[in-house]
Motif scaffolding. Structure first.
Motif, PDB file in Angstrom:
ATOM      1  N   ASP A 227       0.789  -1.149  -0.173  1.00  0.00           N
ATOM      2  CA  ASP A 227       0.023  -0.180   0.092  1.00  0.00           C
ATOM      3  C   ASP A 227       0.836   1.047   0.092  1.00  0.00           C
ATOM      4  O   ASP A 227       0.703   2.110  -0.578  1.00  0.00           O
ATOM      5  CB  ASP A 227      -1.093  -0.179   1.346  1.00  0.00           C
ATOM      6  CG  ASP A 227      -1.987  -1.082   1.178  1.00  0.00           C
ATOM      7  OD1 ASP A 227      -2.503  -1.415   0.099  1.00  0.00           O
ATOM      8  OD2 ASP A 227      -2.593  -1.346   2.045  1.00  0.00           O
ATOM      9  N   ALA A 228       1.751   1.291   0.886  1.00  0.00           N
ATOM     10  CA  ALA A 228       2.916   2.430   0.743  1.00  0.00           C
ATOM     11  C   ALA A 228       3.802   2.502  -0.429  1.00  0.00           C
ATOM     12  O   ALA A 228       3.640   3.660  -1.025  1.00  0.00           O
ATOM     13  CB  ALA A 228       3.737   2.141   2.006  1.00  0.00           C
ATOM     14  N   ALA A 229       3.744   1.387  -1.328  1.00  0.00           N
ATOM     15  CA  ALA A 229       4.555   1.411  -2.354  1.00  0.00           C
ATOM     16  C   ALA A 229       3.618   2.034  -3.414  1.00  0.00           C
ATOM     17  O   ALA A 229       4.007   2.983  -4.345  1.00  0.00           O
ATOM     18  CB  ALA A 229       4.897   0.268  -2.843  1.00  0.00           C
ATOM     19  N   ARG A 230       2.287   1.698  -3.406  1.00  0.00           N
ATOM     20  CA  ARG A 230       1.432   2.367  -4.379  1.00  0.00           C
ATOM     21  C   ARG A 230       1.277   3.809  -4.102  1.00  0.00           C
ATOM     22  O   ARG A 230       1.092   4.559  -5.115  1.00  0.00           O
ATOM     23  CB  ARG A 230       0.094   1.533  -4.320  1.00  0.00           C
ATOM     24  CG  ARG A 230       0.024   0.311  -4.960  1.00  0.00           C
ATOM     25  CD  ARG A 230      -1.157  -0.468  -5.114  1.00  0.00           C
ATOM     26  NE  ARG A 230      -1.721  -0.680  -3.830  1.00  0.00           N
ATOM     27  CZ  ARG A 230      -1.400  -2.109  -3.302  1.00  0.00           C
ATOM     28  NH1 ARG A 230      -0.775  -2.921  -3.903  1.00  0.00           N
ATOM     29  NH2 ARG A 230      -2.111  -2.245  -2.213  1.00  0.00           N
ATOM     30  N   ASP A 231       1.107   4.203  -2.862  1.00  0.00           N
ATOM     31  CA  ASP A 231       0.873   5.792  -2.637  1.00  0.00           C
ATOM     32  C   ASP A 231       2.224   6.453  -3.184  1.00  0.00           C
ATOM     33  O   ASP A 231       2.099   7.488  -3.635  1.00  0.00           O
ATOM     34  CB  ASP A 231       0.947   5.839  -1.126  1.00  0.00           C
ATOM     35  CG  ASP A 231      -0.706   5.216  -0.436  1.00  0.00           C
ATOM     36  OD1 ASP A 231      -1.436   5.172  -1.307  1.00  0.00           O
ATOM     37  OD2 ASP A 231      -0.754   5.102   0.557  1.00  0.00           O
TER      38      ASP A 231
END
Length: 162
Positions: free
Chosen positions: A27-31
């Motif tokens: 999720d952090a990578a997508r953000d």
């Protein structure tokens, strides 16, 4: 001449893997990818050569991640793999050990290991992507591999490899 948007689409899978290695959370990578894409698309001047554009995009991801770390000042621990319900497999234990050793590396070493060992880039390509000298790539890679080896082996001294 290709636009930065076209370069972004072409490099997206590699950029995402890089962001995932930096953040260690999908999720952090997508953000981070979304933030980086917005930054790249809003820039007026971009490199024209494909390799330079790709390196530029990786630099944007890296700088966005550094900015995020500086703002939050909170480092999260890497999530452990889910333990299986059935018996243990040596490969799973080895994977967990490697993952924990990788997660314990500092960010500069983790970036170099990701580029060279995960992405399969040459030292020169890694240096261009991260914007550092090739000698720094080699020394960080050596140090990172030594540290990981000692963590996996369970030895406390990372200064010499047995």
């Amino acid at each position: 001449m290709r636009s930065i948007g076209q370069h972004l689409v072409d490099a997206w899978p590699r950029l995402y893997r890089y962001a995932l290695a930096l953040t260690r959370e999908p999720d952090a990578a997508r953000d981070l990818m979304q933030q980086s894409a917005l930054k790249a698309l809003s820039t007026r001047t971009t490199p024209r050569e494909p390799r330079a554009a790709r390196a530029y995009l990786f630099q944007i991801v890296r700088h966005a991640w550094i900015d995020r770390i500086r703002r939050s000042r909170i480092r999260t621990e890497d999530d452990l793999l889910e333990w299986p319900d059935e018996g243990f497999d040596d490969r799973l234990i080895e994977a967990i050990a490697v993952r924990q050793a990788f997660a314990a590396l500092d960010a500069p070493c983790r970036s170099v290991v990701t580029c060279v060992d995960v992405e399969g880039l040459s030292y020169r390509e890694t240096a261009e992507r991260l914007g550092i000298p090739i000698g720094t790539v080699m020394s960080r890679l050596h140090r990172a591999r030594r540290i990981m080896l000692h963590r996996i082996a369970g030895t406390s001294d990372g200064s010499e490899v047995p």
